[in-house]
Motif scaffolding. Sequence first.
Motif, mmCIF file in Angstrom:
data_model
loop_
_atom_site.group_PDB
_atom_site.id
_atom_site.type_symbol
_atom_site.label_atom_id
_atom_site.label_comp_id
_atom_site.label_asym_id
_atom_site.label_seq_id
_atom_site.Cartn_x
_atom_site.Cartn_y
_atom_site.Cartn_z
ATOM 1 N N LYS A 107 0.834 -1.215 0.000
ATOM 2 C CA LYS A 107 0.000 0.000 0.000
ATOM 3 C C LYS A 107 0.863 1.258 0.000
ATOM 4 O O LYS A 107 0.550 2.238 -0.690
ATOM 5 C CB LYS A 107 -0.929 -0.017 1.211
ATOM 6 C CG LYS A 107 -2.021 -1.073 1.134
ATOM 7 C CD LYS A 107 -2.819 -1.154 2.433
ATOM 8 C CE LYS A 107 -3.864 -2.254 2.362
ATOM 9 N NZ LYS A 107 -4.593 -2.421 3.649
ATOM 10 N N GLU A 108 1.947 1.246 0.763
ATOM 11 C CA GLU A 108 2.835 2.409 0.808
ATOM 12 C C GLU A 108 3.526 2.617 -0.532
ATOM 13 O O GLU A 108 3.722 3.764 -0.964
ATOM 14 C CB GLU A 108 3.870 2.235 1.920
ATOM 15 C CG GLU A 108 3.282 2.350 3.318
ATOM 16 C CD GLU A 108 4.314 2.115 4.410
ATOM 17 O OE1 GLU A 108 5.440 1.670 4.069
ATOM 18 O OE2 GLU A 108 4.003 2.374 5.584
ATOM 19 N N HIS A 109 3.887 1.525 -1.201
ATOM 20 C CA HIS A 109 4.537 1.628 -2.506
ATOM 21 C C HIS A 109 3.593 2.278 -3.519
ATOM 22 O O HIS A 109 4.004 3.153 -4.287
ATOM 23 C CB HIS A 109 4.955 0.249 -3.003
ATOM 24 C CG HIS A 109 5.525 0.257 -4.393
ATOM 25 N ND1 HIS A 109 6.791 0.729 -4.680
ATOM 26 C CD2 HIS A 109 4.974 -0.136 -5.583
ATOM 27 C CE1 HIS A 109 6.999 0.637 -5.982
ATOM 28 N NE2 HIS A 109 5.929 0.106 -6.549
ATOM 29 N N ILE A 110 2.334 1.857 -3.505
ATOM 30 C CA ILE A 110 1.348 2.450 -4.418
ATOM 31 C C ILE A 110 1.136 3.920 -4.093
ATOM 32 O O ILE A 110 1.050 4.779 -4.989
ATOM 33 C CB ILE A 110 0.008 1.689 -4.333
ATOM 34 C CG1 ILE A 110 0.180 0.258 -4.867
ATOM 35 C CG2 ILE A 110 -1.081 2.416 -5.107
ATOM 36 C CD1 ILE A 110 0.532 0.163 -6.329
ATOM 37 N N ALA A 111 1.068 4.240 -2.806
ATOM 38 C CA ALA A 111 0.832 5.630 -2.398
ATOM 39 C C ALA A 111 1.960 6.555 -2.840
ATOM 40 O O ALA A 111 1.734 7.729 -3.144
ATOM 41 C CB ALA A 111 0.657 5.700 -0.886
ATOM 42 N N LYS A 112 3.197 6.030 -2.881
ATOM 43 C CA LYS A 112 4.343 6.849 -3.265
ATOM 44 C C LYS A 112 4.539 6.942 -4.775
ATOM 45 O O LYS A 112 5.352 7.733 -5.244
ATOM 46 C CB LYS A 112 5.613 6.273 -2.623
ATOM 47 C CG LYS A 112 5.637 6.396 -1.109
ATOM 48 C CD LYS A 112 6.874 5.725 -0.529
ATOM 49 C CE LYS A 112 6.875 5.789 0.992
ATOM 50 N NZ LYS A 112 8.057 5.088 1.569
#
Length: 391
Positions: free
Chosen positions: A61-66
């Motif tokens: 999720k953090e990878h997608i958000a960044k």
Amino acid sequence: MSEQSPEQKMDNLNQTNVSDHSNEKEFLDQLRHSIDSVDCEIQTLINNRAKLAQQVATVKKEHIAKSPTAEKTNPIFYRPEREAQVLKAVMARNTGPIADEKMARLFREIMSVCLDLEAPQRIAFLGPVGTFTHAAALKHFGKAADTVPMTTITDVFREVEAGTAMYGVVPVENSSEGVVNHTLDGFLSSTLKIIGEVELPIHQNFLVAEHTKLDGLSRIYSHQQSLAQCRHWLDVNYPNVERVAVSSNGEAARRLKNEWHSAAIAGDVAAAEYDLHKLYSNIEDNPSNTTRFLIIGHEAIAPSGQDKTSIVVSAHDKAGALIEILKPLSYHGVSMTSIETRPERPNKWAYVFFIDMDGHVNDPNVSAAINDIRPLVKDLRVLGSYPKAVL
């Protein structure tokens, strides 16, 4: 003195004979204490695995958000190739006494619960509840998945295409009855991919309800194919009882709820869903009867090490077209596992070929064969490369 590991404790118990104790109860109490100790460690390890799965979800999720806005998509949590590799590793390192497949099924359920913590999975299947397709969905995704019955195969495709369900499960062929044409036709009008397969042995049970009066039995419900698959058994055991074909085995099981004079032929899932008693098990005339199901979704799947690739080919209307298509497979050493023909609607007297082959589209020989076929045909579409059925 350091605490003994569970393995050391078990070794000590295995070397101890019940005769070494003053009585049997003392020995059983020790065994039960050891089981309780092992259970505590298993529970701790399962929760540790679940926490790691949650961390995986957070990282995704953090990878997608960044990511740049233009590249943002929903993260993919279900990885068929990864699950296939894990299950094969489980069976490879298994030492018993639990059988390899049963051990893998235990891990399947653990993985299902962990995946549900990452992101609940909604799975559409050809219903109703209690069908063999339902059983295939549970076998592949585990009982933690949210399985949703659809009325038709077309509805399963639509549900996944719309994103209302993450994945779908549809039957494609039976070892006795042949191919399921509605499923093949679904791919002709859909861009969905095949991301997995399930092979399910078809075992039929003779089911009755708690209130069934066996001496007054007058009807036996089941799907037409199931009645045909149990014809000899029925001829021998219930030759004078009416056989009533219904839309599915799940529907057959459901009807027993309000009927005291009826029985049903269906699988284990139907028996469990409708709280029915298995009066007789495995009554099918052919004990090796198996149905293959496909898992459909949107994403391409990475290689697992043991894969299949499915393509659909629209051939030119000319003599020897099929032979021409198959030559590149032979030339590049690609093993074809099946081929089916369907009409190419709306064109009259035109046909498409569904071809399954061993290997992944990323394998050099599979890729080369497909590239050599493309200029020989009107159209070629890779329906998917996916792990071979593990369980």
